[in-house]
Scaffold this active site. Sequence first.
Site: not given
Length: 231
Positions: A130, A199, A208
């Site tokens: 994340h 991300c 990405r």
Amino acid sequence: MRLVVRTVSELCITVGTVIVLFVAYVLFWTGVKADTVMDDEIDRLQRQWAEGEIRPTRTAAAPGAPAAPAEPAAYENGRAFAIMYIPRLGFTWNKPVLEGTRTDTLKKGLGHYAGTAQLGQRGNFSVAGHRRTYGDPFKDFPRLRPGDAVVLTDGTTWFTYRIDKGPYKTVPTDIEVIDPLPRMSGYTRPGRYLTLTTCEPEWGHSHRLIVWAHLDSTQPVEAGKPAALRR
């Protein structure tokens, strides 16, 4: 009319309060919980290693050459099997690496893309994390630069990878970034590679960010920390 205005005003205040609380939950509380979970995963791994568990047998290698597990066991889905360190992100930065990239797995740390190479093996060992929420493990991902070290251990060996390219921006459908020989990586022949993905933008997921690295060196844990982790 006065009653209607008062009711609408109170409703707006209530909705605003709920939104503020939700944002506080996303920004703060999920991070606190995730940090605790990740610390617990690391503690569990280190206890297992200290007790002699999860220590794969490795084939002999020439001095300085990467050592590879002999017939490595498959990773267990959703379970941590390694710890990652990235000095560029801070000398206290360390995260557990778990098998799989499901949502519940990435809440506990970084996730290894199932089907990509295992740690230190020939191919492309690929890991996702994340950017924000759940501990923000890759919040500072854009700071990574070619030459930076990415160090991992599985309890028996230290693996030091060196970043060659990135951060490279692409779209989520570009799954070639985790191929054994990624098309845009600059690599021209098979090797022992590492791909990290997260991300982009920081609070979105329309794109990405990718970095690619090669396995630079290995050493047994008994030899102490690798040079990249020494201050």
